[in-house]
Design a protein around this motif. Structure first.
Motif, mmCIF file in Angstrom:
data_model
loop_
_atom_site.group_PDB
_atom_site.id
_atom_site.type_symbol
_atom_site.label_atom_id
_atom_site.label_comp_id
_atom_site.label_asym_id
_atom_site.label_seq_id
_atom_site.Cartn_x
_atom_site.Cartn_y
_atom_site.Cartn_z
ATOM 1 N N ASN A 357 -3.046 -4.811 -5.325
ATOM 2 C CA ASN A 357 -3.535 -4.435 -6.633
ATOM 3 C C ASN A 357 -5.021 -4.073 -6.674
ATOM 4 N N TYR A 358 -5.863 -4.682 -5.853
ATOM 5 C CA TYR A 358 -7.299 -4.631 -6.108
ATOM 6 C C TYR A 358 -8.125 -4.264 -4.873
ATOM 7 N N ILE A 359 -9.214 -3.495 -5.114
ATOM 8 C CA ILE A 359 -10.172 -3.119 -4.075
ATOM 9 C C ILE A 359 -11.546 -3.605 -4.498
ATOM 10 N N TRP A 360 -12.268 -4.226 -3.582
ATOM 11 C CA TRP A 360 -13.612 -4.730 -3.871
ATOM 12 C C TRP A 360 -14.595 -3.557 -3.921
ATOM 13 N N ALA A 361 -15.405 -3.500 -4.963
ATOM 14 C CA ALA A 361 -16.271 -2.333 -5.193
ATOM 15 C C ALA A 361 -17.439 -2.248 -4.218
ATOM 16 N N ASN A 362 -18.015 -3.377 -3.871
ATOM 17 C CA ASN A 362 -19.222 -3.366 -3.040
ATOM 18 C C ASN A 362 -18.896 -3.315 -1.552
ATOM 19 N N LYS A 363 -18.167 -2.272 -1.196
ATOM 20 C CA LYS A 363 -17.789 -2.021 0.193
ATOM 21 C C LYS A 363 -18.162 -0.582 0.538
ATOM 22 N N PRO A 364 -18.286 -0.237 1.826
ATOM 23 C CA PRO A 364 -18.603 1.147 2.192
ATOM 24 C C PRO A 364 -17.601 2.124 1.590
ATOM 25 N N GLU A 365 -18.084 3.279 1.190
ATOM 26 C CA GLU A 365 -17.226 4.276 0.550
ATOM 27 C C GLU A 365 -16.037 4.643 1.430
ATOM 28 N N LEU A 366 -16.270 4.756 2.746
ATOM 29 C CA LEU A 366 -15.178 5.150 3.637
ATOM 30 C C LEU A 366 -14.091 4.074 3.674
ATOM 31 N N ASN A 367 -14.492 2.813 3.652
ATOM 32 C CA ASN A 367 -13.504 1.729 3.591
ATOM 33 C C ASN A 367 -12.649 1.832 2.336
ATOM 34 N N LYS A 368 -13.302 2.122 1.213
ATOM 35 C CA LYS A 368 -12.566 2.199 -0.050
ATOM 36 C C LYS A 368 -11.619 3.397 -0.060
ATOM 37 N N LYS A 369 -12.041 4.489 0.541
ATOM 38 C CA LYS A 369 -11.162 5.659 0.617
ATOM 39 C C LYS A 369 -9.933 5.372 1.473
ATOM 40 N N TRP A 370 -10.145 4.687 2.607
ATOM 41 C CA TRP A 370 -9.001 4.350 3.462
ATOM 42 C C TRP A 370 -8.095 3.326 2.783
ATOM 43 N N ALA A 371 -8.686 2.397 2.021
ATOM 44 C CA ALA A 371 -7.877 1.417 1.294
ATOM 45 C C ALA A 371 -6.964 2.126 0.294
ATOM 46 N N LYS A 372 -7.500 3.141 -0.375
ATOM 47 C CA LYS A 372 -6.684 3.896 -1.324
ATOM 48 C C LYS A 372 -5.608 4.705 -0.607
ATOM 49 N N GLU A 373 -5.932 5.247 0.548
ATOM 50 C CA GLU A 373 -4.927 5.975 1.327
ATOM 51 C C GLU A 373 -3.780 5.051 1.726
ATOM 52 N N PHE A 374 -4.124 3.819 2.089
ATOM 53 C CA PHE A 374 -3.083 2.871 2.478
ATOM 54 C C PHE A 374 -2.196 2.528 1.289
ATOM 55 N N ILE A 375 -2.809 2.341 0.127
ATOM 56 C CA ILE A 375 -2.030 2.033 -1.069
ATOM 57 C C ILE A 375 -1.065 3.169 -1.384
#
Length: 482
Positions: A357-375
């Motif tokens: 459900n949730y992604i932590w905001a204070n992480k590198p942008e690339l990490n967040k993009k890959w997290a969304k790709e995985f979701i």
């Protein structure tokens, strides 16, 4: 022209031609700036995937994984597929049945480096305050991302109706996303119902009460749930029934908005009073299992398997959670508690969202993009089918639930839910709050209701005095919050 001069001229011509060739092919000659494209930080063509993310940057996603009724086999399957497809991405997984406590500890430590990139359960206290503090990454863009196995469709295009609308909205943004759904209601032993000829689909409140009377007359407890966790009654009798009553009264939309924002009255609204009075009535008639306060969730579900109780208030995870204790020929049935008085009115069912459900905001942008790709990858038909078959979760892909060739392989509980919702045209909705209240009076009001829920259910406590006291405490909390 002597031989030495000819040789030097020849070399010079070769060099000149090489420079011209490089310029013509977009080479990086420092003097070739007139026609050069603007500088870009994007990876060079050929080192990115079709999703635009770089192939040559290794990424490790830290995951906080709650191990609940669905287990984790489905997740390991998804990770294996994802890392095979994107070998530069790896996962550092912390899996625990007590993930809420782990999350709360990490959040309190305020160390973004040690915090998970993504996690699949809410921490204690919920997500509203975290979102308002900028700690969670907005998820709105995921709904518009293309599906890997249906590139002409967005995630929103092929998500079950009502799921997008049910996503928690905080300050105009959505901070959660789920790749599978869950439904709550009453799950039962279908063969036991067949043996006794009990009504497996009561359409109205009167028909439902008649069913309970028939079951009790046959010497079996009609309803059970884990009294050790009083809020389990909400799987079948929770906020969805408040919305159903509000719909019957002609103001569902306004009621839902008031529910989300804690607009008064809450505990003393017409719908809440009616809701608890109906449950209290069932308790007085002896329709809930004896010994309820001492039951755990597995014990209450075992009562249904062992024919000691007819129905259990729980979620669609029940089949996977109880698979080790369930006979091979056991079939789960499902029904919604109908609060409606006639079939002209709408049935409402509790829906939920689970798994990432949730992604932590204070992480590198690339990490967040890959997290969304995985979701988004979790929304592929392969992963949707796997979690539905192996874990009993309800898929979020509408094209899967509409495909008879795929649904035939789903668990009996999942098939029962899908069949019931389709046949009864039930309105799925996930109840959520968009306001966070930190005043201690709110905690006292919540505790007061929790402590009296079992008493209401067993017909031992008239709800009205408790609702009045809870409303007073909530009013104080809201005034202090201003």
């Amino acid at each position: 022209m002597n031989k030495t001069f000819k040789k030097l001229a020849s070399v010079g011509l070769v060099i000149a031609m090489a420079v011209i060739s490089a310029c013509g092919n977009g080479g990086n000659n420092a003097n070739n700036t007139a026609n050069a494209p603007a500088a870009s930080n994007a990876p060079a063509e050929g080192v990115v995937y079709e999703n635009g993310l770089p192939k040559d940057e290794k990424i490790t996603l830290k995951v906080g994984f709650f191990v609940g009724g669905y287990g984790r086999e489905w997740f390991d399957h998804a990770v294996e597929n994802f890392t095979a497809k994107y070998p530069n991405v790896s996962f550092d997984i912390t899996a625990s049945a007590d993930m809420k406590t782990i999350l709360s500890t990490k959040i309190s430590a305020n160390d973004d480096k040690e915090m998970f990139d993504l996690f699949n359960t809410t921490p204690a206290g919920g997500i509203v305050s975290l979102a308002q503090a900028g700690k969670l990454e907005p998820m709105d863009d995921i709904w518009d991302m293309k599906l890997p196995d249906a590139p002409d469709k967005t995630v929103k295009d092929l998500t079950l109706p009502g799921m997008y609308e049910s996503t928690t909205l905080i300050n105009g943004k959505r901070y959660e996303f789920a790749a599978s759904s869950s439904f709550g209601g009453l799950f039962f032993n279908k063969k036991l119902f067949d043996e006794h000829g009990w009504n497996q689909n009561p359409k109205t409140w009167d028909e439902f009460k008649q069913l309970l009377a028939d079951i009790k007359a046959d010497g079996i407890a009609p309803i059970t749930f884990p009294g050790m966790h009083p809020n389990y009654v909400d799987w079948a009798f929770g906020a969805a029934k408040l919305f159903e009553l509000a719909d019957m009264n002609g103001h569902a939309d306004q009621y839902i908005e008031n529910y989300k924002t804690f607009t008064l009255p809450q505990n003393k609204s017409t719908e809440v009073i009616e809701h608890w009075n109906r449950i209290y009535e069932l308790g007085q008639l002896g329709y809930f299992a004896e010994g309820l306060p001492a039951l755990s969730h597995t014990q209450s579900q075992m009562q249904v398997i062992q024919k000691e109780a007819a129905m259990v208030s729980t979620g669609s995870h029940v089949e996977n959670e109880m698979k080790e204790a369930t006979p091979a020929d056991f079939d789960w049935g499902f029904m919604i508690v109908p609060f409606r008085e006639s079939t002209d009115q709408k049935l409402w069912v509790r829906s939920g969202t689970t798994n990432f459900n949730y992604i932590w905001a204070n992480k590198p942008e690339l990490n967040k993009k890959w997290a969304k790709e995985f979701i988004v990858e979790l929304m592929t038909l392969d992963n949707q089918q796997y979690i539905a078959e192996k874990a009993g979760a309800l898929p979020m892909r509408s094209d899967l639930t509409e495909d008879a060739a795929r649904t035939v392989n789903l668990s009996s509980s999942t098939q029962a839910v899908l069949k019931y919702i389709t046949e009864n045209d039930a309105r799925a909705y996930k109840a959520s709050r968009s306001v966070s209240i930190s005043d201690p009076n709110f905690a006292q009001a919540t505790k007061l209701m929790d402590e009296n829920t079992i008493k209401f259910v067993l017909g031992q406590q008239d709800p009205m005095p408790i609702l009045e006291e809870a409303e007073k405490l909530l009013t104080k909390a809201l005034e202090a919050q201003k």
